[in-house]
Design a protein around this motif. Sequence first.
Motif, short mmCIF file in Angstrom:
data_model
loop_
_atom_site.label_atom_id
_atom_site.label_comp_id
_atom_site.label_asym_id
_atom_site.label_seq_id
_atom_site.Cartn_x
_atom_site.Cartn_y
_atom_site.Cartn_z
N VAL A 214 -103.25 66.07 -76.01
CA VAL A 214 -103.91 64.79 -76.27
C VAL A 214 -105.04 64.58 -75.27
O VAL A 214 -106.17 64.24 -75.63
CB VAL A 214 -102.89 63.62 -76.17
CG1 VAL A 214 -103.60 62.27 -76.25
CG2 VAL A 214 -101.85 63.73 -77.29
N LEU A 215 -104.76 64.84 -73.98
CA LEU A 215 -105.78 64.62 -72.94
C LEU A 215 -106.95 65.60 -73.11
O LEU A 215 -108.11 65.20 -72.95
CB LEU A 215 -105.15 64.77 -71.55
CG LEU A 215 -104.24 63.59 -71.13
CD1 LEU A 215 -103.47 63.92 -69.86
CD2 LEU A 215 -105.06 62.32 -70.93
N LYS A 216 -106.64 66.84 -73.46
CA LYS A 216 -107.71 67.82 -73.69
C LYS A 216 -108.58 67.41 -74.87
O LYS A 216 -109.80 67.56 -74.85
CB LYS A 216 -107.12 69.21 -73.95
CG LYS A 216 -106.84 69.97 -72.66
CD LYS A 216 -106.30 71.37 -72.99
CE LYS A 216 -105.75 72.03 -71.74
NZ LYS A 216 -104.63 72.95 -72.06
N GLY A 217 -107.93 66.90 -75.91
CA GLY A 217 -108.67 66.47 -77.09
C GLY A 217 -109.55 65.25 -76.82
O GLY A 217 -110.67 65.15 -77.31
N LEU A 218 -109.01 64.32 -76.01
CA LEU A 218 -109.75 63.09 -75.72
C LEU A 218 -110.91 63.34 -74.77
O LEU A 218 -111.98 62.75 -74.89
CB LEU A 218 -108.82 62.05 -75.08
CG LEU A 218 -107.81 61.36 -75.99
CD1 LEU A 218 -106.81 60.57 -75.15
CD2 LEU A 218 -108.51 60.43 -76.97
N PHE A 219 -110.66 64.23 -73.78
CA PHE A 219 -111.64 64.46 -72.72
C PHE A 219 -111.86 65.96 -72.53
O PHE A 219 -111.41 66.55 -71.54
CB PHE A 219 -111.15 63.81 -71.41
CG PHE A 219 -110.64 62.40 -71.60
CD1 PHE A 219 -111.52 61.39 -71.99
CD2 PHE A 219 -109.30 62.10 -71.41
CE1 PHE A 219 -111.05 60.09 -72.16
CE2 PHE A 219 -108.82 60.80 -71.59
CZ PHE A 219 -109.70 59.79 -71.98
N PRO A 220 -112.56 66.59 -73.48
CA PRO A 220 -112.70 68.05 -73.45
C PRO A 220 -113.40 68.56 -72.18
O PRO A 220 -113.18 69.70 -71.78
CB PRO A 220 -113.53 68.37 -74.70
CG PRO A 220 -113.93 67.07 -75.30
CD PRO A 220 -113.19 65.98 -74.66
N SER A 221 -114.22 67.73 -71.55
CA SER A 221 -114.92 68.21 -70.35
C SER A 221 -114.12 67.94 -69.07
O SER A 221 -114.62 68.12 -67.97
CB SER A 221 -116.30 67.58 -70.26
OG SER A 221 -116.19 66.19 -70.36
N GLY A 222 -112.88 67.52 -69.22
CA GLY A 222 -112.03 67.32 -68.03
C GLY A 222 -111.75 65.85 -67.75
O GLY A 222 -112.39 64.97 -68.31
N HIS A 223 -110.77 65.59 -66.88
CA HIS A 223 -110.36 64.22 -66.57
C HIS A 223 -109.66 64.17 -65.23
O HIS A 223 -109.30 65.22 -64.66
CB HIS A 223 -109.44 63.69 -67.67
CG HIS A 223 -108.20 64.52 -67.84
ND1 HIS A 223 -107.11 64.41 -67.00
CD2 HIS A 223 -107.88 65.49 -68.74
CE1 HIS A 223 -106.18 65.27 -67.39
NE2 HIS A 223 -106.62 65.94 -68.43
N GLN A 224 -109.46 62.97 -64.72
CA GLN A 224 -108.69 62.78 -63.48
C GLN A 224 -107.46 61.93 -63.78
O GLN A 224 -107.22 60.90 -63.16
CB GLN A 224 -109.54 62.08 -62.40
CG GLN A 224 -110.81 62.84 -62.00
CD GLN A 224 -111.96 62.58 -62.96
OE1 GLN A 224 -112.23 61.43 -63.31
NE2 GLN A 224 -112.62 63.63 -63.42
N VAL A 225 -106.71 62.36 -64.77
CA VAL A 225 -105.49 61.63 -65.15
C VAL A 225 -104.30 62.37 -64.56
O VAL A 225 -104.15 63.58 -64.75
CB VAL A 225 -105.37 61.53 -66.68
CG1 VAL A 225 -104.07 60.83 -67.07
CG2 VAL A 225 -106.56 60.79 -67.27
N LYS A 226 -103.46 61.61 -63.83
CA LYS A 226 -102.28 62.23 -63.19
C LYS A 226 -101.00 61.75 -63.87
O LYS A 226 -100.90 60.58 -64.26
CB LYS A 226 -102.22 61.84 -61.72
CG LYS A 226 -103.30 62.46 -60.87
CD LYS A 226 -102.95 62.26 -59.39
CE LYS A 226 -104.17 62.49 -58.51
NZ LYS A 226 -105.11 61.35 -58.52
N ILE A 227 -100.05 62.67 -63.96
CA ILE A 227 -98.73 62.28 -64.47
C ILE A 227 -97.73 62.50 -63.33
O ILE A 227 -97.56 63.62 -62.86
CB ILE A 227 -98.35 63.13 -65.70
CG1 ILE A 227 -99.36 62.86 -66.82
CG2 ILE A 227 -96.95 62.80 -66.19
CD1 ILE A 227 -99.96 64.08 -67.39
N SER A 228 -97.12 61.43 -62.88
CA SER A 228 -96.19 61.55 -61.75
C SER A 228 -94.88 62.18 -62.21
O SER A 228 -94.60 62.24 -63.42
CB SER A 228 -95.92 60.17 -61.15
OG SER A 228 -95.05 59.45 -62.01
N ASP A 229 -94.08 62.64 -61.25
CA ASP A 229 -92.77 63.22 -61.58
C ASP A 229 -91.92 62.22 -62.36
O ASP A 229 -91.14 62.59 -63.23
CB ASP A 229 -92.03 63.64 -60.31
CG ASP A 229 -92.73 64.81 -59.63
OD1 ASP A 229 -93.52 65.49 -60.33
OD2 ASP A 229 -92.52 65.02 -58.42
N ALA A 230 -92.08 60.94 -62.01
CA ALA A 230 -91.29 59.91 -62.67
C ALA A 230 -91.77 59.63 -64.09
O ALA A 230 -91.07 58.99 -64.87
CB ALA A 230 -91.33 58.62 -61.85
#
Lengths: 247, 228
Positions: free
Chosen positions: A6-22
């Motif tokens: 989903v993130l690759k599709g939304l932002f093909p040129s990259g992103h700074q979205v983090k997913i925490s362990d929680a």
Amino acid sequence: MTLDDVLKGLFPSGHQVKISDAGWITGAATRKTGGPISVIGVAKGVALGTAGVLPLAAQVLDVVARGGDTPILVLVDTQGQLMARRDEMRGLNEYLGHLAKCLLLASHLGHRTIGLEYGKAAAGAFLATALATDILIGLPGAEPAVMDLPSISRVTKLPEAELLKLAKTTPVFAPGLDHMVLMGAVAKVWDPAQPLDGQLEDALAAASPVDVRDVLGAERKGRPMSAQVARRVIAEATGRSCDLASP
Amino acid sequence: MGGTFAEVSGAKLVGLVRAARDHKDLPQTVLLLLDSGGVRLQEANAGELAVAEFMRAIAQARSAGVAVIALVGGKSGAFGGAGLTVGVCSRVVVSEQGRIGVSGPEVIETNKGVEEYDSRDKALVWSVCGGKNRRLIGMADAFTEDSMVGFREAAKAQISLSAPFNLATLQAEQQRLKQRQEKFAACDDANAMWRILGIQSPEAVADMDAAAFILLANGIKDSNHDAR
């Protein structure tokens, strides 16, 4: 689709979205048009408790404090609110209400808010996240539910077999993306075969703080009464006439 | 049955708050009397949507200067969608019987086991979601006896105290909820939380009459704020 897809599709040129362990999603990305977008959400189907609300609400308030009109994307895959005695003791309803309020304030102050449900979404966590946005999008395979049928059966004392039968003919209570579309909750289901970044721009263009979900539900015949009843109450309260036939 | 948010009943509430939002000649205070287990499951999707529309309408009405005061007493209290609705109101009044939460004790017990939450332990249930705990941790702004007169007087006193719905208010609420999370992180029961709030004999709280309890709660810093 996985969150990564989903993130690759939304932002093909990259992103700074983090997913925490929680399982909390925080961060930002750049849209197809070059403008910024703030991204929050819940991943991995985790339950949303008091601790999870805080970083998400904090980011929304930071976006609002910076001013401007940066939109906010809320990605949702959650099994629901955390069912725990301690979280209830600390006032989970107030935390979930707070997150909803932060999103609603952002919307009121000119930040378009978009919900994107790519996995599960249920009950109180659904209300605090996806259902508190200006426009809610579903991806095929998403599983929105207020409560699962076996639990509904337990609470309502209606046999599960009967509920299963009813679920095929009415969208009013049974889980499922199609049902939420008919109710007017989900504005649109995206086509995963088309570029998601372009579909995001379309959704941003359609987003508005004006709540049209009841009108949409009537148009789609999944929720015929809501818009009409709300309008009739307004008409009676103000003593003005109301054309009940119009949408 | 307890579940009250349905397609038609929910739309009535939504219409009422939208009317107050859009028409300045109508009363600009809404008293919301809640005795509700949340969504009516026989029409779960429509009910959930009604709650979502209600929450948005309340936030928009508050932005337009309308005060929405939640009064929670009665039999079911406010759970599920009704509990979240309490969380978006301007002020909250509660009685001891007015339990507030998201998942009720029976639901948590069914899903997580009796070790997590024993729904038949009434003292435990009241200490978790009963009105006294809600008032002490700052989730409710006023406590009253569970009577019409009590709620009427408490509501009157709250109307003028509503905070504006803006960034400063929500930033203050974020701070307040963050502090609560940190302060009570290690607490396993309500007595431990109340001790941290400065109550020397928390075990005496359950038997306190309303007048004595109101005096106690009004003197506790964390219980009194306008960050909502």
